[in-house]
Design a protein around this motif. Structure first.
Motif, PDB file in Angstrom:
ATOM      1  N   GLN A  18      21.530   1.267   5.031  1.00  0.00           N
ATOM      2  CA  GLN A  18      19.762   2.304   4.068  1.00  0.00           C
ATOM      3  C   GLN A  18      19.559   1.199   3.129  1.00  0.00           C
ATOM      4  O   GLN A  18      18.550   1.210   3.068  1.00  0.00           O
ATOM      5  N   MET A  62      19.226  -0.342  13.072  1.00  0.00           N
ATOM      6  CA  MET A  62      18.738   0.819  11.502  1.00  0.00           C
ATOM      7  C   MET A  62      18.625   2.173  12.126  1.00  0.00           C
ATOM      8  O   MET A  62      19.005   3.217  11.918  1.00  0.00           O
ATOM      9  N   ASP A  92       9.734   1.089  12.110  1.00  0.00           N
ATOM     10  CA  ASP A  92      11.211   0.980  12.453  1.00  0.00           C
ATOM     11  C   ASP A  92      11.312   0.458  13.696  1.00  0.00           C
ATOM     12  O   ASP A  92      11.939   1.545  14.532  1.00  0.00           O
ATOM     13  N   ARG A 131      18.544  -2.215   3.961  1.00  0.00           N
ATOM     14  CA  ARG A 131      17.077  -2.198   4.734  1.00  0.00           C
ATOM     15  C   ARG A 131      15.750  -1.689   3.541  1.00  0.00           C
ATOM     16  O   ARG A 131      14.395  -2.644   3.314  1.00  0.00           O
ATOM     17  N   THR A 183      22.516  -9.450   3.958  1.00  0.00           N
ATOM     18  CA  THR A 183      21.141  -8.485   4.822  1.00  0.00           C
ATOM     19  C   THR A 183      21.743  -7.802   4.985  1.00  0.00           C
ATOM     20  O   THR A 183      23.042  -7.390   5.242  1.00  0.00           O
ATOM     21  N   ALA A 184      20.988  -6.346   4.995  1.00  0.00           N
ATOM     22  CA  ALA A 184      21.286  -5.033   5.669  1.00  0.00           C
ATOM     23  C   ALA A 184      21.593  -5.461   7.051  1.00  0.00           C
ATOM     24  O   ALA A 184      22.549  -4.462   7.903  1.00  0.00           O
ATOM     25  N   ASP A 185      20.997  -6.048   8.455  1.00  0.00           N
ATOM     26  CA  ASP A 185      22.038  -6.356   9.511  1.00  0.00           C
ATOM     27  C   ASP A 185      23.526  -7.335   9.674  1.00  0.00           C
ATOM     28  O   ASP A 185      24.227  -6.593  10.162  1.00  0.00           O
ATOM     29  N   GLU A 225      15.569  -4.588   1.497  1.00  0.00           N
ATOM     30  CA  GLU A 225      13.622  -5.236   1.920  1.00  0.00           C
ATOM     31  C   GLU A 225      12.589  -5.251   2.382  1.00  0.00           C
ATOM     32  O   GLU A 225      11.711  -5.984   1.835  1.00  0.00           O
ATOM     33  N   ASP A 260      13.886  -1.809  14.871  1.00  0.00           N
ATOM     34  CA  ASP A 260      15.202  -2.531  14.661  1.00  0.00           C
ATOM     35  C   ASP A 260      16.514  -1.297  15.482  1.00  0.00           C
ATOM     36  O   ASP A 260      16.970  -0.091  14.598  1.00  0.00           O
TER      37      ASP A 260
END
Length: 384
Positions: A288, A332, A327, A291, A258-260, A294, A329
């Motif tokens: 990026q 991010m 966004d 993200r 995942t991006a996380d 996703e 987050d």
């Protein structure tokens, strides 16, 4: 390797002992135990003891262990400190033990007495302060450590035992710290030192020796598994410690699910002090891309694999300039802020200073998504 017995432990032979005590005739004609300020080296092999005497002084003598054991050779050295190596794995063993003329009567880990599979006898019979009683009544803390003496003949290990309460507490901390850095795979240079200490108890000053295991490295080297072999003198082997290969943060980020997870790897690179401008650009681009992938997957939008799959990215590819849409987050948002700051030639300290100047009393780590988004918008507007 083939042709090994798989049900047996593989361990090096014990070549001898490192002792801190001896016996001397008392006034009543019976031998009494005496603590030694210097190391005593004993072995069945005279050549090993002679080599120890050459290194650390003393006279080699024939000696019979207390309890009518087989005669050996020993030297009472003139040194309170010797250099050694901790072998791979866990070289430390600790139990509370009681010994009698018939051998070991109790061996307890502090909770369970192992020989008879019963609760700790000392605690059950004498309460929480049982350790204040004498060795005739309760078990004694017994710590055993195995080390390599690289300058003595033979391939194997030397064992040092101590009943010191202080060593029982201090040795595990040192060993566990090194094991955390090397994964138990390193051969670690140490100094084994008999240190004289004193404490005040019941109005009286009591002096006593403690065996100290001193790692020949800094805390940073111990925790990162990069302990240099050059600290061992006089002749260090080619490699005494596990040298950890440089971490490939970009490859880890590409493999992140995942991006996380990719953001977490970015943070780890920063915390370790491994972040470079090139690595920063790579990690931001990877994060990026993940993200964006996703978001596209959540919206049901077809994704161009070549544009979103980080595995297709070249090592020198510049960060993707993507706009943020709804966004919230913070991680991010911070990615995008770092990208903009990099285009201005700012390092992390300069960026943090600029953010704090515009948001008094707030640091990037404590800022909310709204503050980060406002700061990012300001950066983009000033760039335009």
């Amino acid at each position: 390797m083939t042709g090994r017995l798989l049900n047996l432990q593989r361990q090096a032979a014990e070549l001898g002992r490192l002792r801190t005590g001896l016996t001397q005739p008392g006034s009543n004609g019976r031998n009494r135990p005496v603590r030694s300020a210097n190391w005593i080296v004993s072995s069945h092999d005279r050549t090993r003891v002679e080599a120890a005497a050459t290194l650390w002084g003393g006279t080699v003598e024939r000696w019979a262990p207390q309890g009518n054991g087989e005669a050996q050779w020993r030297v009472i050295t003139e040194s309170s400190s010797i250099e050694a190596l901790l072998p791979p794995g866990d070289p430390l063993s600790q139990y509370n033990e009681m010994w009698t003329g018939g051998g070991c009567a109790r061996r307890c880990d502090g909770i369970t007495e192992k020989l008879k599979k019963r609760p700790c006898v000392c605690l059950d019979e004498h309460g929480e302060n049982w350790y204040l009683l004498g060795p005739q009544q309760v078990c004694r803390a017994t710590s055993r450590i195995k080390v390599i003496l690289p300058d003595l003949p033979g391939i194997g290990l030397w064992r040092a035992d101590t009943h010191s309460f202080y060593a029982a507490n201090e040795w595990p901390g040192v060993i566990d710290m090194v094991a955390a850095g090397t994964g138990g795979q390193g051969v670690i240079p140490v100094s084994m030192r008999i240190e004289q200490r004193q404490r005040l108890a019941e109005g009286k000053t009591k002096k006593f020796p403690v065996v100290v295991v001193d790692i020949r490295a800094t805390v940073r080297q111990a925790l990162t598994g990069t302990i240099p072999g050059s600290v061992l003198s006089p002749v260090p082997p080619a490699a005494l410690a596990l040298e950890r290969a440089p971490r490939d943060y970009a490859a880890e980020a590409r493999s992140a699910k995942t991006a996380d997870e990719a953001v977490g790897i970015y943070r780890q690179a920063e915390a370790a002090g491994d972040m470079t401008d090139q690595l920063k650009a790579q990690l931001i681009a990877i994060g990026q891309r993940k993200r964006a992938a996703e978001a596209a997957a959540a919206a049901g939008t077809p994704v161009d694999p070549g544009a979103t799959d980080p595995s297709t990215e070249s090592s020198d590819e510049a960060p993707v300039d993507a706009e943020i849409v709804d966004d919230d987050d913070p991680e991010m948002l911070w990615f995008h802020i770092v990208t903009e700051a990099g285009e201005r030639g700012w390092d992390i300290d300069q960026l943090s200073g600029q953010f704090t100047a515009r948001n008094p009393g707030v640091t990037p780590d404590t800022a909310g998504a709204a503050q980060l988004r406002t700061f990012l918008t300001d950066l983009r507007e000033t760039a335009a």
